[in-house]
Scaffold this active site. Structure first.
Site, PDB file in Angstrom:
ATOM      1  N   ARG A   1       0.808  -1.298  -0.115  1.00 29.04           N
ATOM      2  CA  ARG A   1      -0.011  -0.025  -0.036  1.00 29.04           C
ATOM      3  C   ARG A   1       0.689   1.265  -0.123  1.00 29.04           C
ATOM      4  NH1 ARG A   1      -2.783  -2.954   3.860  1.00 29.04           N
ATOM      5  NH2 ARG A   1      -4.789  -4.210   2.718  1.00 29.04           N
TER       6      ARG A   1
ATOM      7  N   LYS B   1       2.619  11.888  -9.984  1.00 21.87           N
ATOM      8  CA  LYS B   1       1.835  11.154 -10.958  1.00 21.87           C
ATOM      9  C   LYS B   1       2.435  10.056 -11.439  1.00 21.87           C
ATOM     10  CE  LYS B   1      -1.503  14.425 -13.163  1.00 21.87           C
ATOM     11  NZ  LYS B   1      -1.985  15.030 -14.490  1.00 21.87           N
TER      12      LYS B   1
ATOM     13  N   GLU C   1       8.202  19.807 -23.815  1.00 21.61           N
ATOM     14  CA  GLU C   1       7.579  20.178 -22.346  1.00 21.61           C
ATOM     15  C   GLU C   1       8.197  21.523 -21.609  1.00 21.61           C
ATOM     16  OE1 GLU C   1       5.385  18.251 -21.267  1.00 21.61           O
ATOM     17  OE2 GLU C   1       5.277  16.234 -21.760  1.00 21.61           O
TER      18      GLU C   1
ATOM     19  N   LYS D   1       6.459  23.806 -11.860  1.00 23.20           N
ATOM     20  CA  LYS D   1       5.412  22.806 -11.689  1.00 23.20           C
ATOM     21  C   LYS D   1       5.017  22.304 -10.238  1.00 23.20           C
ATOM     22  CE  LYS D   1       4.451  18.008 -12.872  1.00 23.20           C
ATOM     23  NZ  LYS D   1       4.557  16.764 -13.913  1.00 23.20           N
TER      24      LYS D   1
ATOM     25  N   GLU E   1      -5.120  17.547  -9.142  1.00 24.75           N
ATOM     26  CA  GLU E   1      -5.798  17.917 -10.172  1.00 24.75           C
ATOM     27  C   GLU E   1      -7.200  18.245 -10.121  1.00 24.75           C
ATOM     28  OE1 GLU E   1      -3.607  16.387 -13.765  1.00 24.75           O
ATOM     29  OE2 GLU E   1      -5.495  16.545 -14.771  1.00 24.75           O
TER      30      GLU E   1
ATOM     31  N   ARG F   1      -3.838  22.239 -11.757  1.00 30.40           N
ATOM     32  CA  ARG F   1      -2.834  21.022 -12.519  1.00 30.40           C
ATOM     33  C   ARG F   1      -3.098  20.899 -13.766  1.00 30.40           C
ATOM     34  NH1 ARG F   1       0.381  16.333  -9.174  1.00 30.40           N
ATOM     35  NH2 ARG F   1       1.504  15.632 -11.009  1.00 30.40           N
TER      36      ARG F   1
ATOM     37  N   ASN G   1      -1.411  20.033 -18.999  1.00 32.12           N
ATOM     38  CA  ASN G   1      -1.610  19.099 -19.923  1.00 32.12           C
ATOM     39  C   ASN G   1      -1.970  19.989 -21.341  1.00 32.12           C
ATOM     40  OD1 ASN G   1      -1.846  16.571 -18.480  1.00 32.12           O
ATOM     41  ND2 ASN G   1      -3.478  17.219 -17.551  1.00 32.12           N
TER      42      ASN G   1
ATOM     43  N   HIS H   1      -1.375  18.270 -24.384  1.00 35.25           N
ATOM     44  CA  HIS H   1      -1.394  16.481 -23.930  1.00 35.25           C
ATOM     45  C   HIS H   1      -2.703  15.819 -24.586  1.00 35.25           C
ATOM     46  CE1 HIS H   1       2.068  17.586 -21.954  1.00 35.25           C
ATOM     47  NE2 HIS H   1       2.294  16.430 -21.563  1.00 35.25           N
TER      48      HIS H   1
ATOM     49  N   HIS I   1      -1.675  12.855 -26.619  1.00 37.83           N
ATOM     50  CA  HIS I   1      -2.132  11.462 -26.122  1.00 37.83           C
ATOM     51  C   HIS I   1      -2.995  10.633 -27.224  1.00 37.83           C
ATOM     52  CE1 HIS I   1      -1.686  12.193 -21.480  1.00 37.83           C
ATOM     53  NE2 HIS I   1      -0.519  12.610 -22.105  1.00 37.83           N
TER      54      HIS I   1
ATOM     55  N   HIS J   1       6.647  11.099 -27.117  1.00 39.13           N
ATOM     56  CA  HIS J   1       5.774  11.467 -26.211  1.00 39.13           C
ATOM     57  C   HIS J   1       5.805  13.081 -26.330  1.00 39.13           C
ATOM     58  CE1 HIS J   1       3.140  12.682 -22.985  1.00 39.13           C
ATOM     59  NE2 HIS J   1       3.975  13.347 -22.541  1.00 39.13           N
TER      60      HIS J   1
HETATM   61  N1  LIG Z   1       4.170  11.393 -14.423  1.00 37.99           N
HETATM   62  C1  LIG Z   1       4.092  12.202 -14.965  1.00 37.99           C
HETATM   63  O1  LIG Z   1       3.678  13.340 -14.504  1.00 37.99           O
HETATM   64  C2  LIG Z   1       4.563  12.325 -16.464  1.00 37.99           C
HETATM   65  C3  LIG Z   1       4.612  13.637 -17.250  1.00 37.99           C
HETATM   66  C4  LIG Z   1       4.986  13.780 -18.578  1.00 37.99           C
HETATM   67  C5  LIG Z   1       5.356  12.624 -18.971  1.00 37.99           C
HETATM   68  N2  LIG Z   1       5.294  11.426 -18.506  1.00 37.99           N
HETATM   69  C6  LIG Z   1       5.374   9.986 -19.026  1.00 37.99           C
HETATM   70  O2  LIG Z   1       6.688  10.070 -19.416  1.00 37.99           O
HETATM   71  C7  LIG Z   1       7.009   9.161 -20.533  1.00 37.99           C
HETATM   72  C8  LIG Z   1       7.879   9.787 -21.662  1.00 37.99           C
HETATM   73  O3  LIG Z   1       9.322   9.936 -20.858  1.00 37.99           O
HETATM   74  P1  LIG Z   1      10.729   9.934 -21.657  1.00 37.99           P
HETATM   75  O4  LIG Z   1      10.404  10.908 -22.741  1.00 37.99           O
HETATM   76  O5  LIG Z   1      11.705  10.212 -20.682  1.00 37.99           O
HETATM   77  O6  LIG Z   1      11.074   8.430 -22.365  1.00 37.99           O
HETATM   78  P2  LIG Z   1      11.591   7.245 -22.075  1.00 37.99           P
HETATM   79  O7  LIG Z   1      11.592   6.817 -20.421  1.00 37.99           O
HETATM   80  O8  LIG Z   1      10.814   6.234 -22.891  1.00 37.99           O
HETATM   81  O9  LIG Z   1      12.964   7.644 -22.493  1.00 37.99           O
HETATM   82  C9  LIG Z   1      13.457   7.669 -23.647  1.00 37.99           C
HETATM   83  C10 LIG Z   1      14.308   6.851 -24.079  1.00 37.99           C
HETATM   84  O10 LIG Z   1      15.695   7.228 -23.711  1.00 37.99           O
HETATM   85  C11 LIG Z   1      16.278   6.319 -23.055  1.00 37.99           C
HETATM   86  N3  LIG Z   1      17.120   6.903 -22.045  1.00 37.99           N
HETATM   87  C12 LIG Z   1      16.842   7.514 -21.125  1.00 37.99           C
HETATM   88  N4  LIG Z   1      17.726   8.069 -20.409  1.00 37.99           N
HETATM   89  C13 LIG Z   1      18.730   8.172 -21.200  1.00 37.99           C
HETATM   90  C14 LIG Z   1      20.137   8.315 -21.066  1.00 37.99           C
HETATM   91  N5  LIG Z   1      20.718   9.294 -20.171  1.00 37.99           N
HETATM   92  N6  LIG Z   1      20.980   7.952 -22.077  1.00 37.99           N
HETATM   93  C15 LIG Z   1      20.699   7.187 -23.030  1.00 37.99           C
HETATM   94  N7  LIG Z   1      19.424   6.870 -23.157  1.00 37.99           N
HETATM   95  C16 LIG Z   1      18.502   7.026 -22.323  1.00 37.99           C
HETATM   96  C17 LIG Z   1      15.429   5.382 -22.736  1.00 37.99           C
HETATM   97  O11 LIG Z   1      15.813   4.013 -22.670  1.00 37.99           O
HETATM   98  C18 LIG Z   1      14.524   5.335 -23.828  1.00 37.99           C
HETATM   99  O12 LIG Z   1      14.712   4.596 -24.825  1.00 37.99           O
HETATM  100  C19 LIG Z   1       5.743   8.955 -21.283  1.00 37.99           C
HETATM  101  O13 LIG Z   1       5.212   7.452 -20.923  1.00 37.99           O
HETATM  102  C20 LIG Z   1       4.649   9.847 -20.586  1.00 37.99           C
HETATM  103  O14 LIG Z   1       3.577   9.573 -20.256  1.00 37.99           O
HETATM  104  C21 LIG Z   1       4.862  11.458 -17.218  1.00 37.99           C
END
Ligand SMILES: NC(=O)c1ccc[n+]([C@@H]2O[C@H](COP(=O)([O-])OP(=O)(O)OC[C@H]3O[C@@H](n4cnc5c(N)ncnc54)[C@H](O)[C@@H]3O)[C@@H](O)[C@H]2O)c1
Length: 360
Positions: free
Chosen positions: A123, A145, A187, A229, A239, A243, A247, A250, A254, A267
């Site tokens: 939990r 999130k 972003e 943020k 949210e 908040r 988005n 987004h 999405h 993304h």
């Molecule tokens: N929780 C939240 O508030 C929130 C907000 C925005 C986005 N997101 C989520 O974040 C995700 C996108 O995140 P992202 O763009 O970081 O993608 P990701 O985590 O897929 O990373 C992108 C790619 O880069 C590689 N990588 C990461 N760091 C690296 C490094 N330092 N050196 C070499 N390769 C590296 C990863 O293995 C992957 O192939 C989506 O799923 C999105 O929905 C969440």
């Protein structure tokens, strides 16, 4: 090193931004309360950085910590319940008790999966975010999130669960592919679009340095996004209102990602297109003007980001996807539109004809 506090009462936590942070546990060892830690990473990040984190933990003073590493397959296609199960299985193998800590080492995908697994195990146990993509540093690692995708839509399964700390080590960006860096810049632009027109101007002036991954310029941009943020999350953690502004771009983004099956666009790229669609729709509805849309498009293009929908999209298919968005209430579509740069607003009951026209 820059430190920003996220002020959430008893669950407040620091965001540390700097270099050399992974290998120096001084900045984050205090966040671990028990004797078990699970580093969750992916197949691209773990081989380069997991050992650095492990060594730092082993060398840190305090109670010895039993630490294991779990390597997940990389990419959005793997952000699902299967990955969460793998983390839970690893926590079980580790003998993780309620004082165990999950160390999420990677981009937003790893952070979202690991954070959600931490929210579920017994939990809710602690987790620390070690973001290694620009996108994760400026956005996904902050705010609590967590979650994974469902075949019918992105991020439909999840929980609010704040990390104990966010440790953004800019040294990790050296190995980040440039396309991923650019996706993170989307972003950054989003933050400026929502509520900081001065920051938008600063981004226009520093676009080349950002693309060149200049450490000082990136640190400034990351800190500015995190501060923005953190403020929003402090005022509206769950949210209920404000908040949702985060988005911007987004809902369209999405829908585009889901329609393309998550593999054609990153993304951040989908968000870049989504922001332009949102700006155009705002202009169509008489909220924003075309000059601001053009400025946004110009900045995104300079940052090497796409600004138009891939060909072959049916507006109705995108609209159907958008109706599943978490921001919607009582079946009515809610979108984040703007009155111009730095002035975003939540808008409901948008005319479907105007939406179809913009998407077409
Ligand atoms: N929780 C939240 O508030 C929130 C907000 C925005 C986005 N997101 C989520 O974040 C995700 C996108 O995140 P992202 O763009 O970081 O993608 P990701 O985590 O897929 O990373 C992108 C790619 O880069 C590689 N990588 C990461 N760091 C690296 C490094 N330092 N050196 C070499 N390769 C590296 C990863 O293995 C992957 O192939 C989506 O799923 C999105 O929905 C969440």
């Amino acid at each position: 090193m820059t430190t920003i506090e996220v002020g959430l009462g008893a669950r407040h936590y620091p965001i540390r931004i700097g270099t050399g942070l992974l290998g120096d546990a001084q900045g984050w060892r205090d966040a671990l309360r028990g004797g078990h830690a699970l580093i969750v990473s992916d197949g691209n990040v773990a081989p380069i950085y997991a050992q650095r984190l492990r060594d730092a933990l082993a060398q840190a003073s305090g109670t010895p910590i039993h630490c294991e590493v779990l390597v997940l397959p990389a990419g959005e296609a793997h952000k699902n319940l299967d990955a969460v199960s793998k983390v839970l299985d690893a926590l079980a193998r580790l003998g993780a008790t309620r004082d165990a800590c999950v160390l999420a080492l990677g981009g937003g995908v790893v952070g979202d999966i690991a954070g959600f697994a931490a929210a579920c195990w017994m939990r809710g146990i602690d987790f620390i975010q070690f973001p290694t993509t620009l996108l994760a540093m400026v956005d996904s690692s902050v705010g609590g999130k967590t979650g994974v995708d469902h075949p019918s839509g992105k991020n439909l399964i999840g929980a609010f669960h704040q990390p104990r700390a966010v440790i953004a080590d800019l040294d990790t960006l050296v190995t980040l592919p440039s396309r991923e860096l650019r996706a993170g810049l989307a972003e950054v632009v989003k933050t400026a679009c929502i509520g900081d027109a001065d920051f938008f101007e600063w981004l226009e002036a520093h676009a080349d340095a950002l693309l060149a991954a200049d450490t000082e310029v990136l640190t400034h941009a990351i800190a500015r996004c995190c501060r923005f943020k953190a403020g929003v999350v402090e005022r509206d953690e769950r949210e209920a209102g404000e908040r949702a502004l985060l988005n911007f771009g987004h809902t369209f983004g999405h829908a585009i990602e889901t329609e393309t099956g998550y593999d054609a666009l990153l993304h951040g790229e989908a968000v870049a297109i989504g922001m332009v669609v949102a700006a155009r729709l705002s202009a169509q509805l008489g909220m924003g003007d075309d000059a601001d849309t053009e400025r946004l498009e110009a900045l995104l293009k300079r940052l090497g980001l796409p600004t138009t929908l891939p060909t072959g999209f049916a507006p109705d298919a995108l609209l159907a996807r958008m109706h599943l968005d978490k921001k919607n209430r009582a079946g009515a579509l809610r979108l984040i539109l703007w009155h111009g740069i730095g002035r975003a607003e939540i808008v409901e009951n948008i005319d479907a004809t105007a939406m179809r026209a913009v998407l077409a």
